[in-house]
Design a protein around this motif. Structure first.
Motif, PDB file in Angstrom:
ATOM      1  N   SER A  91     -12.694 -15.799 -44.684  1.00 26.20           N
ATOM      2  CA  SER A  91     -13.789 -14.826 -44.675  1.00 26.20           C
ATOM      3  C   SER A  91     -14.932 -15.353 -45.538  1.00 26.20           C
ATOM      4  O   SER A  91     -14.746 -16.290 -46.324  1.00 26.20           O
ATOM      5  CB  SER A  91     -13.306 -13.480 -45.238  1.00 26.20           C
ATOM      6  OG  SER A  91     -13.053 -13.602 -46.637  1.00 26.20           O
ATOM      7  N   ASN A  92     -16.100 -14.745 -45.406  1.00 22.86           N
ATOM      8  CA  ASN A  92     -17.243 -15.146 -46.244  1.00 22.86           C
ATOM      9  C   ASN A  92     -16.904 -14.999 -47.728  1.00 22.86           C
ATOM     10  O   ASN A  92     -17.291 -15.834 -48.546  1.00 22.86           O
ATOM     11  CB  ASN A  92     -18.481 -14.320 -45.901  1.00 22.86           C
ATOM     12  CG  ASN A  92     -19.069 -14.715 -44.560  1.00 22.86           C
ATOM     13  OD1 ASN A  92     -18.763 -15.776 -44.029  1.00 22.86           O
ATOM     14  ND2 ASN A  92     -19.899 -13.855 -44.005  1.00 22.86           N
ATOM     15  N   TYR A  93     -16.177 -13.919 -48.063  1.00 29.08           N
ATOM     16  CA  TYR A  93     -15.776 -13.693 -49.454  1.00 29.08           C
ATOM     17  C   TYR A  93     -14.867 -14.825 -49.943  1.00 29.08           C
ATOM     18  O   TYR A  93     -15.045 -15.343 -51.049  1.00 29.08           O
ATOM     19  CB  TYR A  93     -15.064 -12.346 -49.594  1.00 29.08           C
ATOM     20  CG  TYR A  93     -14.519 -12.110 -50.971  1.00 29.08           C
ATOM     21  CD1 TYR A  93     -15.349 -11.677 -52.000  1.00 29.08           C
ATOM     22  CD2 TYR A  93     -13.173 -12.353 -51.262  1.00 29.08           C
ATOM     23  CE1 TYR A  93     -14.857 -11.483 -53.285  1.00 29.08           C
ATOM     24  CE2 TYR A  93     -12.674 -12.167 -52.530  1.00 29.08           C
ATOM     25  CZ  TYR A  93     -13.517 -11.731 -53.534  1.00 29.08           C
ATOM     26  OH  TYR A  93     -13.035 -11.548 -54.807  1.00 29.08           O
TER      27      TYR A  93
END
Length: 105
Positions: free
Chosen positions: A31-33
């Motif tokens: 994920s981007n996180y």
């Protein structure tokens, strides 16, 4: 003894590239996180090594993009006592996608 302790550390680098494809072969499912977390963890590792080895400067390649990684790194740098200054200016090697950090000890 600090000199002996350094023998057991990873070597420092004068330039670190935080593009995710440089940090992980298997990043497409992240994920981007998770990507940002890995990039910031890598930044902290090489920042700490630069300070341990008493480097005069460190170049962090963060890319241009939307500037979120750059902004996170700049926020961290503002809190670090070893940072004399940092600049995100045009460099023929990296364009505007890198920040140079100058240390004071």
């Amino acid at each position: 003894d600090a000199k002996n302790a350094r023998e057991h550390l990873a070597p420092s680098r004068s330039v670190i590239d935080l593009h995710i494809e440089k940090l992980s072969d298997d990043w497409k499912h992240l994920s981007n996180y998770e990507i940002m977390s890995l990039q910031l963890k890598t930044f902290e590792k090489y920042y700490d090594l630069a300070v341990t080895y008493i480097q005069p400067s460190l170049i962090v390649i963060h890319g241009v993009g939307e500037g979120r990684l750059r902004d996170e790194i700049h926020d961290i740098l503002r809190l670090k006592k070893e940072v004399k200054s940092f600049v995100n200016q045009y460099d023929p090697r990296f364009g505007y996608g890198a920040t140079e950090i100058f240390f004071q000890y």
